[in-house]
Design an enzyme around this catalytic site. Structure first.
Site, PDB file in Angstrom:
ATOM      1  N   THR A  49       0.946  -1.283   0.001  1.00  0.00           N
ATOM      2  CA  THR A  49       0.013   0.063   0.069  1.00  0.00           C
ATOM      3  C   THR A  49       0.870   1.192   0.102  1.00  0.00           C
ATOM      4  OG1 THR A  49      -0.011   0.209   2.597  1.00  0.00           O
ATOM      5  CG2 THR A  49      -1.419  -1.338   1.427  1.00  0.00           C
ATOM      6  N   CYS A  50       0.243   2.291   0.187  1.00  0.00           N
ATOM      7  CA  CYS A  50       1.151   3.606   0.037  1.00  0.00           C
ATOM      8  C   CYS A  50       1.780   3.624   1.202  1.00  0.00           C
ATOM      9  CB  CYS A  50       0.404   4.869  -0.531  1.00  0.00           C
ATOM     10  SG  CYS A  50      -1.170   4.872   0.520  1.00  0.00           S
ATOM     11  N   ARG A  52       3.060   0.881   3.329  1.00  0.00           N
ATOM     12  CA  ARG A  52       3.775  -0.187   3.622  1.00  0.00           C
ATOM     13  C   ARG A  52       3.960  -1.227   2.553  1.00  0.00           C
ATOM     14  NH1 ARG A  52       2.416  -1.954   8.297  1.00  0.00           N
ATOM     15  NH2 ARG A  52       0.938  -0.213   8.848  1.00  0.00           N
ATOM     16  N   HIS A  96       1.803  -8.701  14.521  1.00  0.00           N
ATOM     17  CA  HIS A  96       1.838  -7.716  13.446  1.00  0.00           C
ATOM     18  C   HIS A  96       0.736  -7.533  12.474  1.00  0.00           C
ATOM     19  CE1 HIS A  96       4.071  -4.480  11.315  1.00  0.00           C
ATOM     20  NE2 HIS A  96       3.837  -5.232  10.101  1.00  0.00           N
ATOM     21  N   GLU A 111      -7.879   4.122  10.554  1.00  0.00           N
ATOM     22  CA  GLU A 111      -8.864   4.032   9.076  1.00  0.00           C
ATOM     23  C   GLU A 111      -9.033   2.628   8.578  1.00  0.00           C
ATOM     24  OE1 GLU A 111      -7.046   3.569   6.123  1.00  0.00           O
ATOM     25  OE2 GLU A 111      -5.089   3.013   6.577  1.00  0.00           O
ATOM     26  N   GLY A 186      -7.642  10.249 -10.674  1.00  0.00           N
ATOM     27  CA  GLY A 186      -7.383   8.864 -10.183  1.00  0.00           C
ATOM     28  C   GLY A 186      -8.321   8.647  -9.333  1.00  0.00           C
TER      29      GLY A 186
END
Lengths: 434, 270
Positions: A49-50, A52, A96, A111, A186
């Site tokens: 993702t942006c 991770r 984790h 989020e 986008g």
């Protein structure tokens, strides 16, 4: 439990590093395949993702060289990469993954988007066969834990998010958002969310542009906005006060010359760029222009971090849920470990019982149905009595750390082979030969 | 007696002045309220002081000190007007020090009130003084706003979360304050210069453009017009606007200082 995880996230690595590691959606299946072909890796999953990039794997010996994989795959040297990496093993991987799925490890704690992203990563890896039993168990559980955290704590409910931070920043620039125009470049979920927030705070109109025009039309309709062809982007963009950009473009799509063009056309009225794309859509030299205010995902994080204090309490509660869930998962895994042994032990004894009955049947002569039942009950009873203690011991041992030892002893005593063991051995040989 | 009231006002303005320095480094709601009340009280004293001068019966502003006092009062009124509209005390950061400085000089001592013997029309002179001072006050606020704009722009660009919580209003609000002050001040300044010319012509029969006062006034007006024009035409703001505003402000100061050198624009007969 031979889970391993390696990765970078918004806390461990700057955007520049994450940009280089980011794996586009289209290449995820291939990366998963590459991973499973890598020595020592049985199952693998990639979350990109942006914020991770993480590789989760189930390995043959718990010590696969994931670091080496990253170096090879991204053509990066240890110097460039290693300082930003974190690695987890076994129980820490479980913790984790539970935290990531529950959005406790997110830039904006709570989020909701990350859960969807993890689910997508899971589906992708599963589709190419990179996720099988072990990772499947882990992620299925992680999704359940995430749901629990969401319903039992207020971590996800508060309004703090990238979107609301964007609104706050916009207000710092424009004062009021009444009558302002938003341009979404986008049509992603996150930009949709940000747009929704901005519209809710009074923005008057919205433009949407997307490489795939249909998606732009779809999103524009939701807001009564106007879809713009991607080719017309630069001609229309100056009409917007706030631009939310999140394209998957490999290079910046807004460069200095575009910024200058926009500013001269809108008489230097300021523009606010919310750049949630990784790699970034707004080039750093454009962000330097007077009148252009560009916030990338890291800047937004900084702005967000000031809010985090008030939700720390909820996060603590969520962490305690996670801790309990990790324990439970571990215990369940161990139980699962002994189940095959118990089953094969039962099978083994049942075979012996059947064989013995068959052997003496001739000597017993003809039996009435009642006698037949009595013999069954007798033999079964003996076996059950004998089996009772070993099975209880196995089950209780499952919760302890010595489970594997006891399972081993039982297997050797009864000379048991389950179906999985030989297969694993064979794979091991293949692995070492490579 | 008028001077005494003015000194009271000065005391109040001093509290506001402290705010101007503190506000740059920290945000305190309480402190900005104290500053606001102090400034309001100061204005009451100031008003009393000016009224007493007026009731004395002359066109009493025709002394440098009284002029400065009036300018300070008008600037403060401007500040209050902005507060009423935008609910922000931040322009005080620039306005308060200037007001304090002007009042401080004005309150230093009493000057003999001397009307220039040349002035035939007191009405034109009064109009000139009032108009041009409103123009000056507007220019001061606009100058202040452009500095604040620059400051806020820097803060937003620096992207530090701590700096986002600041005493400054939104960028566009600062911009509006600056632009509206500019627009409002321009006609006053223009009319002020015209009435000034009328007074000068009536006294001397002609305008001497080489006189430093007139030269600098025209220069200031030109820069002022340039500011309005660039803003209106290409929306200059931020750094470029701040440079122009500084230039106009310096020109205004020079025009003011020219009172001490000009042959025609002097208050005390020498």
């Amino acid at each position: 439990m031979r889970y391993q995880l390696i990765g970078v996230n918004h806390m461990s690595a700057p955007l520049e590093v994450r940009e280089r590691l980011a794996i586009p959606e289209s290449r995820l299946p291939d990366t998963c395949r590459d991973l499973t072909a890598f020595p020592g890796i049985e199952e693998a999953l990639v979350i990109s993702t942006c914020n991770r990039v993480e590789i989760v794997a189930h390995t043959t010996n718990g010590a696969a060289d994931l670091r080496g994989f990253l170096h090879d795959h991204f053509h990066l040297t240890a110097n460039e990469l290693d300082a930003h990496l974190y690695e987890f093993r076994e129980k820490d991987v479980v913790r984790h993954i539970f935290r990531v799925a529950s959005s406790l490890d997110s830039m904006v704690v709570g989020e909701a988007q990350i859960l969807g992203q993890v689910k997508e990563a899971y589906a992708t890896a599963r589709a190419v066969g990179a996720v099988r039993s072990h990772l499947d168990q882990l992620f299925t559980r992680a999704f359940a834990v995430a749901k629990r955290v969401r319903s039992e704590t207020a971590v996800g409910s508060s309004s703090v998010s990238i979107a609301s931070v964007a609104v706050e920043l916009a207000k710092k620039i424009f004062g009021t958002l009444e009558g302002k125009t938003v341009f979404v470049v986008g049509a992603g979920k996150m930009s949709e969310l940000a747009a929704r927030h901005l519209m809710a705070h009074g923005c008057a109109s919205i433009f949407v542009s997307n490489r795939t025009y249909d998606r732009a039309v779809g999103l524009a309709q939701k807001f009564n906005g106007q879809a713009i062809k991607f080719d017309d982007l630069y001609d229309t963009c100056d009409r917007a006060d706030i631009v939310i950009t999140s394209t998957g473009a490999p290079h910046a799509i807004f460069r200095r010359e575009h910024g200058e063009q926009f500013l001269s056309r809108r008489k230097n009225k300021p523009m606010f760029f919310i750049d949630i794309a990784v790699p970034r859509d707004v080039s750093p030299d454009m962000a330097k222009l007077d009148g252009i205010f560009a916030y990338d995902i890291d800047d937004l994080q900084q702005a967000v971090s000031s809010h985090v204090a008030d939700r720390r309490k909820e996060a603590e509660l969520a962490e305690s849920i996670i801790t309990a869930e990790v324990e439970r998962f571990e215990a369940r895994l161990h139980t699962l470990d002994v189940v095959p042994t118990i089953v094969s032990l039962q099978d083994h004894l049942e075979t012996i019982r059947q064989a013995e009955i068959d052997r003496v049947r001739n000597r017993l002569g003809h039996l009435t149905p009642e006698q037949e039942i009595a013999v069954e009950a007798l033999t079964r009873g003996i076996i059950n009595k004998v089996m009772h203690t070993p099975i209880t011991t196995l089950k209780s041992a499952a919760k302890e750390s010595e489970a594997t030892t006891i399972v081993d002893v039982v297997r050797r005593l009864f000379n048991l082979h389950d179906k999985e063991a030989p297969a694993t051995e064979k794979k091991n040989e293949v692995g070492t030969r490579q | 007696m008028s001077l005494l009231w003015l000194r009271f006002a000065l005391g109040c303005y001093f509290i506001s002045l402290i705010y101007a320095f503190v506000a740059l480094s920290r945000t305190s709601d309480l402190f900005s309220r104290i500053a606001l009340h102090a400034a309001s009280l100061g204005m009451v004293f100031h008003f009393v002081s000016l009224t007493e001068l007026f009731l004395a019966g002359h066109v009493v502003w025709a002394s440098v000190h009284n002029g400065e006092s009036l300018l300070a009062f008008l600037s403060m009124s401007f500040f209050m007007l902005i507060y009423a509209i935008y609910q922000t005390t931040s322009p005080g950061v620039v306005v308060f020090p200037v007001v304090f400085f002007l009042t401080f000089i004005a309150a230093a001592d009493e000057q003999p009130v001397l009307l220039t013997q040349f002035v035939s029309s007191k009405g034109w002179l009064a109009a000139h003084i009032f108009l041009i001072f409103i123009g000056y006050a507007a220019l001061l606020v606009s100058f202040g706003a452009s500095l604040l704009y620059l400051l806020q722009e820097r803060r937003l660009k620096a992207k530090k979360s701590s700096s986002l919580i600041s005493f400054l209003p939104a960028l566009e609000v600062i911009d509006q304050i600056g632009y509206r002050s500019l627009l409002l001040g321009f006609p006053f300044m223009t009319l002020g210069l015209i009435t000034g010319s009328v007074v000068a012509i009536s006294a001397y029969g002609r305008l001497d453009f080489l006189d430093p006062k007139i030269l600098l006034s025209v220069l200031m007006w030109a820069v002022y017009m340039l500011m309005v024009f660039t803003r209106w035409n290409s929306g200059w703001r931020g750094r470029r606007a701040a440079v122009l505003a500084t230039f106009a402000f310096v020109a205004a100061l020079a025009a003011w200082a020219a009172n001490y050198f000009s042959a025609i624009h002097r208050f005390a007969a020498s």
